[in-house]
Design an enzyme around this catalytic site. Sequence first.
Site, PDB file in Angstrom:
ATOM      1  N   ASP A 100       0.879  -1.283   0.143  1.00 19.44           N
ATOM      2  CA  ASP A 100      -0.388  -0.043   0.462  1.00 19.44           C
ATOM      3  C   ASP A 100       1.021   1.313  -0.265  1.00 19.44           C
ATOM      4  O   ASP A 100       1.979   1.430   0.192  1.00 19.44           O
ATOM      5  CB  ASP A 100      -0.858   0.083   1.554  1.00 19.44           C
ATOM      6  CG  ASP A 100      -2.170   0.876   0.837  1.00 19.44           C
ATOM      7  OD1 ASP A 100      -3.023   0.704   0.421  1.00 19.44           O
ATOM      8  OD2 ASP A 100      -1.992   1.974   1.196  1.00 19.44           O
TER       9      ASP A 100
ATOM     10  N   ASN B  63     -12.967  -3.470   2.152  1.00 22.77           N
ATOM     11  CA  ASN B  63     -13.800  -2.038   2.169  1.00 22.77           C
ATOM     12  C   ASN B  63     -15.298  -2.316   1.128  1.00 22.77           C
ATOM     13  O   ASN B  63     -14.142  -2.260  -0.382  1.00 22.77           O
ATOM     14  CB  ASN B  63     -13.773  -0.799   2.555  1.00 22.77           C
ATOM     15  CG  ASN B  63     -12.169  -0.636   3.707  1.00 22.77           C
ATOM     16  OD1 ASN B  63     -13.162  -1.143   4.499  1.00 22.77           O
ATOM     17  ND2 ASN B  63     -11.606   0.296   2.731  1.00 22.77           N
TER      18      ASN B  63
ATOM     19  N   GLY C 279     -16.067   2.995   3.783  1.00 20.39           N
ATOM     20  CA  GLY C 279     -14.513   3.733   3.727  1.00 20.39           C
ATOM     21  C   GLY C 279     -13.650   3.564   2.173  1.00 20.39           C
ATOM     22  O   GLY C 279     -12.792   4.029   1.972  1.00 20.39           O
TER      23      GLY C 279
ATOM     24  N   HIS D 166     -10.677  -5.302  -3.125  1.00 19.51           N
ATOM     25  CA  HIS D 166      -9.145  -5.645  -2.810  1.00 19.51           C
ATOM     26  C   HIS D 166      -9.803  -5.832  -1.375  1.00 19.51           C
ATOM     27  O   HIS D 166      -9.942  -5.637   0.033  1.00 19.51           O
ATOM     28  CB  HIS D 166      -7.980  -4.438  -3.032  1.00 19.51           C
ATOM     29  CG  HIS D 166      -8.747  -2.786  -2.332  1.00 19.51           C
ATOM     30  ND1 HIS D 166      -9.074  -2.762  -3.134  1.00 19.51           N
ATOM     31  CD2 HIS D 166      -8.443  -2.356  -1.811  1.00 19.51           C
ATOM     32  CE1 HIS D 166      -9.491  -1.163  -2.949  1.00 19.51           C
ATOM     33  NE2 HIS D 166      -8.817  -1.088  -1.631  1.00 19.51           N
TER      34      HIS D 166
ATOM     35  N   HIS E 125      -7.263  -5.413   2.482  1.00 15.97           N
ATOM     36  CA  HIS E 125      -6.363  -4.998   2.810  1.00 15.97           C
ATOM     37  C   HIS E 125      -5.412  -5.889   4.245  1.00 15.97           C
ATOM     38  O   HIS E 125      -6.482  -6.835   4.793  1.00 15.97           O
ATOM     39  CB  HIS E 125      -6.640  -3.703   3.692  1.00 15.97           C
ATOM     40  CG  HIS E 125      -7.223  -3.020   3.176  1.00 15.97           C
ATOM     41  ND1 HIS E 125      -6.029  -1.906   2.888  1.00 15.97           N
ATOM     42  CD2 HIS E 125      -8.219  -2.559   2.963  1.00 15.97           C
ATOM     43  CE1 HIS E 125      -6.748  -0.921   2.607  1.00 15.97           C
ATOM     44  NE2 HIS E 125      -7.841  -1.118   1.916  1.00 15.97           N
TER      45      HIS E 125
HETATM   46  P1  5GP Z   1      -9.778   1.654   0.446  1.00 13.86           P
HETATM   47  O1  5GP Z   1     -10.288   2.236   0.926  1.00 13.86           O
HETATM   48  O2  5GP Z   1     -10.541   1.425  -1.069  1.00 13.86           O
HETATM   49  O3  5GP Z   1     -10.656   0.087   0.566  1.00 13.86           O
HETATM   50  O4  5GP Z   1      -8.469   1.749   0.250  1.00 13.86           O
HETATM   51  C1  5GP Z   1      -7.210   1.786  -0.932  1.00 13.86           C
HETATM   52  C2  5GP Z   1      -5.869   1.880  -0.825  1.00 13.86           C
HETATM   53  O5  5GP Z   1      -4.877   1.494  -2.113  1.00 13.86           O
HETATM   54  C3  5GP Z   1      -5.625   3.033   0.064  1.00 13.86           C
HETATM   55  O6  5GP Z   1      -4.964   2.188   1.346  1.00 13.86           O
HETATM   56  C4  5GP Z   1      -4.729   3.540  -0.126  1.00 13.86           C
HETATM   57  O7  5GP Z   1      -3.385   3.798   0.462  1.00 13.86           O
HETATM   58  C5  5GP Z   1      -3.775   2.457  -1.417  1.00 13.86           C
HETATM   59  N1  5GP Z   1      -3.829   2.721  -2.741  1.00 13.86           N
HETATM   60  C6  5GP Z   1      -4.783   4.250  -3.793  1.00 13.86           C
HETATM   61  N2  5GP Z   1      -3.667   4.158  -4.544  1.00 13.86           N
HETATM   62  C7  5GP Z   1      -2.386   3.963  -4.929  1.00 13.86           C
HETATM   63  C8  5GP Z   1      -1.544   3.449  -5.492  1.00 13.86           C
HETATM   64  O8  5GP Z   1      -1.145   4.242  -6.467  1.00 13.86           O
HETATM   65  N3  5GP Z   1      -0.378   2.639  -5.289  1.00 13.86           N
HETATM   66  C9  5GP Z   1      -0.533   1.898  -3.927  1.00 13.86           C
HETATM   67  N4  5GP Z   1       0.063   0.899  -4.377  1.00 13.86           N
HETATM   68  N5  5GP Z   1      -1.518   1.893  -2.820  1.00 13.86           N
HETATM   69  C10 5GP Z   1      -2.328   2.983  -4.114  1.00 13.86           C
END
Ligand code: 5GP
Length: 112
Positions: free
Chosen positions: A30, A86, A92, A99, A101
């Site tokens: 991340d 999420n 969130g 995906h 986490h």
């Molecule tokens: P969500 O809130 O959608 O469950 O989590 C999205 C995650 O993707 C966040 O933790 C954010 O830091 C990560 N993220 C967003 N854009 C990028 C990116 O361009 N590269 C990487 N490696 N992680 C990303």
Amino acid sequence: MHECIFCKIIAGTSPAHIILRTPDVIVIKDINPKAPIHYLVIPTKHIADLRDLSSQDATMAGNLLLTCTQVSNELLQGTPFRLVVNNGAAAGQVVFHAHIHLLAGTQMNNFF
Ligand code: 5GP
Ligand code: ZN
């Protein structure tokens, strides 16, 4: 080709620190980690979130979880880890490509 950051990472047109890759799953670091170890376990097939899974995705969905096990056992020495998914903005989610986490490397508090 989706205009989606994770699809671009999967296609190799955007950079990422790739931990491992299989035909249907990619694991990346991340970019904004919330724990010492914070990986994203991502299906290579674009689906917005788990509400869009169908029975045809059963193998891929199983492989997502098995990949978490593989990362834990082979790369993290079986250290305790937390999985978070999420599904939808109110939950969130900010990247609308499903995906998991995978968080580890610190003592985490109870969720509720
Ligand atoms: P969500 O809130 O959608 O469950 O989590 C999205 C995650 O993707 C966040 O933790 C954010 O830091 C990560 N993220 C967003 N854009 C990028 C990116 O361009 N590269 C990487 N490696 N992680 C990303
Ligand atoms: Zn995508």
